[in-house]
Design a protein around this motif. Sequence first.
Motif, PDB file in Angstrom:
ATOM      1  N   GLU A   1     -64.904 -40.789  11.936  1.00  0.00           N
ATOM      2  CA  GLU A   1     -64.883 -39.679  10.988  1.00  0.00           C
ATOM      3  C   GLU A   1     -65.620 -40.043   9.708  1.00  0.00           C
ATOM      4  N   ALA A   2     -65.503 -41.298   9.269  1.00  0.00           N
ATOM      5  CA  ALA A   2     -66.185 -41.725   8.044  1.00  0.00           C
ATOM      6  C   ALA A   2     -67.695 -41.602   8.182  1.00  0.00           C
ATOM      7  N   ILE A   3     -68.228 -41.955   9.345  1.00  0.00           N
ATOM      8  CA  ILE A   3     -69.667 -41.828   9.594  1.00  0.00           C
ATOM      9  C   ILE A   3     -70.097 -40.368   9.544  1.00  0.00           C
ATOM     10  N   GLU A   4     -69.298 -39.500  10.144  1.00  0.00           N
ATOM     11  CA  GLU A   4     -69.638 -38.079  10.179  1.00  0.00           C
ATOM     12  C   GLU A   4     -69.650 -37.442   8.797  1.00  0.00           C
ATOM     13  N   LYS A   5     -68.782 -37.926   7.907  1.00  0.00           N
ATOM     14  CA  LYS A   5     -68.641 -37.297   6.594  1.00  0.00           C
ATOM     15  C   LYS A   5     -69.480 -37.940   5.500  1.00  0.00           C
ATOM     16  N   ARG A   6     -70.074 -39.112   5.781  1.00  0.00           N
ATOM     17  CA  ARG A   6     -70.822 -39.809   4.725  1.00  0.00           C
ATOM     18  C   ARG A   6     -72.275 -39.343   4.705  1.00  0.00           C
ATOM     19  N   HIS A   7     -72.628 -38.574   3.694  1.00  0.00           N
ATOM     20  CA  HIS A   7     -73.992 -38.084   3.525  1.00  0.00           C
ATOM     21  C   HIS A   7     -74.588 -38.704   2.264  1.00  0.00           C
ATOM     22  N   PHE A   8     -75.832 -39.154   2.376  1.00  0.00           N
ATOM     23  CA  PHE A   8     -76.505 -39.811   1.257  1.00  0.00           C
ATOM     24  C   PHE A   8     -77.950 -39.332   1.263  1.00  0.00           C
TER      25      PHE A   8
ATOM     26  N   ASN B   1     -81.965 -40.541  -3.038  1.00  0.00           N
ATOM     27  CA  ASN B   1     -81.112 -41.649  -3.476  1.00  0.00           C
ATOM     28  C   ASN B   1     -81.420 -42.925  -2.701  1.00  0.00           C
ATOM     29  N   ARG B   2     -81.714 -42.786  -1.425  1.00  0.00           N
ATOM     30  CA  ARG B   2     -82.076 -43.955  -0.613  1.00  0.00           C
ATOM     31  C   ARG B   2     -83.366 -44.595  -1.134  1.00  0.00           C
TER      32      ARG B   2
ATOM     33  N   TYR C   1     -68.944 -45.681  -9.179  1.00  0.00           N
ATOM     34  CA  TYR C   1     -70.357 -46.032  -9.372  1.00  0.00           C
ATOM     35  C   TYR C   1     -70.925 -46.646  -8.101  1.00  0.00           C
ATOM     36  N   GLN C   2     -70.214 -47.584  -7.536  1.00  0.00           N
ATOM     37  CA  GLN C   2     -70.656 -48.238  -6.304  1.00  0.00           C
ATOM     38  C   GLN C   2     -70.924 -47.230  -5.202  1.00  0.00           C
ATOM     39  N   GLU C   3     -69.980 -46.333  -4.994  1.00  0.00           N
ATOM     40  CA  GLU C   3     -70.118 -45.368  -3.900  1.00  0.00           C
ATOM     41  C   GLU C   3     -71.169 -44.300  -4.195  1.00  0.00           C
ATOM     42  N   SER C   4     -71.518 -44.116  -5.470  1.00  0.00           N
ATOM     43  CA  SER C   4     -72.526 -43.108  -5.821  1.00  0.00           C
ATOM     44  C   SER C   4     -73.942 -43.613  -5.574  1.00  0.00           C
ATOM     45  N   ILE C   5     -74.126 -44.928  -5.449  1.00  0.00           N
ATOM     46  CA  ILE C   5     -75.478 -45.459  -5.273  1.00  0.00           C
ATOM     47  C   ILE C   5     -75.700 -46.120  -3.924  1.00  0.00           C
ATOM     48  N   LEU C   6     -74.653 -46.203  -3.097  1.00  0.00           N
ATOM     49  CA  LEU C   6     -74.773 -46.814  -1.777  1.00  0.00           C
ATOM     50  C   LEU C   6     -74.349 -45.833  -0.691  1.00  0.00           C
ATOM     51  N   PRO C   7     -75.001 -45.867   0.470  1.00  0.00           N
ATOM     52  CA  PRO C   7     -74.536 -45.069   1.619  1.00  0.00           C
ATOM     53  C   PRO C   7     -73.386 -45.806   2.294  1.00  0.00           C
TER      54      PRO C   7
END
Length: 538
Positions: A43-50, A54-55, A334-340
């Motif tokens: 589920e985490a993979i499905e919901k993580r959009h970046f 940003n990449r 901050y960490q989660e805002s700049i990393l996928p």
Amino acid sequence: MRADYLPFKDTGYFSNIILDYLSEKSKLKSFYSYNPTINGFKEAIEKRHFSDSNREILVEALQNQYQKDSIKLKGDSPVTVNIDSLINSNTFSVTTGHQLCLFTGPLYFIYKIVSTVRLCKELSIQYPEQNFVPVYWMATEDHDFEEINHFKVEGKKFTWETDQKGAVGRMKIAELKQVFDEFSDWLPELSNNANELRQLFENAYLKHSNLAAATRYLVHQLFEHSGVIIVDGDDKKLKTLFAPIAKRELIEQFSSEKVNEQSDKLSQNYKIQVNPREINLFYLVDGLRERIVKDNRSYSVNDTSITFTEDEILIELRDFPERFSPNVILRPVYQESILPNLAYIGGGGELAYWFQLKTTFDAVSIPLPVLILRNSVAWLNSKQSKVLAQLEISNKQFFLKKEVLLKEWVKQNSSIDLELKAQKVKSDEFFSSLRSLAGELDASLSDHVAAIATKQGNALAKLSEKMIRAERRKSGEVKNKIDFLKDNLFPNNGLQERTLNFSEIYLLHGKEMINILHDNFVVPANQFLIIQGKQTII
């Protein structure tokens, strides 16, 4: 090498909140998003959009950081491959973070990173269509110098003394020549592993200008083969991605409200780890990292003469985002805002404060990552292993306090029944029979006999304790062996990993130390690892 495992709950060193989390207790469910299992990542993979933009910023920033810190990455290096892969939408990070402790500080610094590498490997097997890269987040903006300025080996403490202030990552490290000389003198002369440690310390701390660059070099040397990407959050490009959240914090002070709401609920069953400020940002320049404080519509930097109007501080944020540093509350955001990112790996105390942050993440529409407990380890050399075998104690008994362990050993190895089990059974049978007989004459006598039986039971228990103490006094050699084990493996009654530096293990195993950990770690972690290894320094 021998590896044994013991459930965390049987060690007595893990908090209720962590044990409940690993057991997926219902009362904790609302404080995290995904179960701490490999299957929980679906589920985490499905919901993580970046976003692609940003990449691109992340990859460019990482390439610049390595170049700035004089790390020459080869095109086929696992680190290069992993950084380049971050541009792809099917690449996700698994992150751990830690302070810039001198020469890594305590052992669990290493355990965090190895746990992260191992989890990426397991995820790659379970989800082959995705790519997973391990990340070490350097806490370069931290200013708690006293926590990071030392390391300990065999009880000897090596300490860096300086008058510098502000973010530790920016501190100049020329003063570490004295620490190097002390450490070099302590290391064995005729030892290949000792020479590798000398060279590692010298190249890291005497050939780089600041602590951030030195730490990047050190971790890179230890983990380049594993493809570990090292991220420095003290970066203008990366701070531009965080700036919208920082702006909202300055204007609305949203995080304190969200954390307090979550903390009020969590405190009904567990101890709270962190308390938010009204504004959870620091102002950061060379030599200074101080809290930003709001008074009506003006802002000031604590313990300085620096002040801003609202318009001025927003202009400052726009032009100099690198000057706004998140504290412990907003650093994870901050960490989660700049990393996928999919997962964060930390110790028990860290995960406990992440549980306070779920609604803060919800407020900025960033998923809370899967929270994974790092591995924990006790290393025994051959001498310690021999003593442990002589005592014939179980892994669970190994974690008992000294006095309790000695008492258990005495009871276990005495030629007589020190607990008086047979006598207690006979006493119970006697008073049970007597109570029935007396009760036939008068019901009140039955209660009187019960009271006498209780006194007798207490007397037998006291006698048992005295017999155990007497036997314990005759067990001086055993006591010395227990003291030897506990003092070496549980310094100051704490876990070995919170005191010892990795160099003490490296002296015995060299580079193979990392491989031993990797091969024996189980992720997600649910058991304590006990490694029994060799003694000879090579």
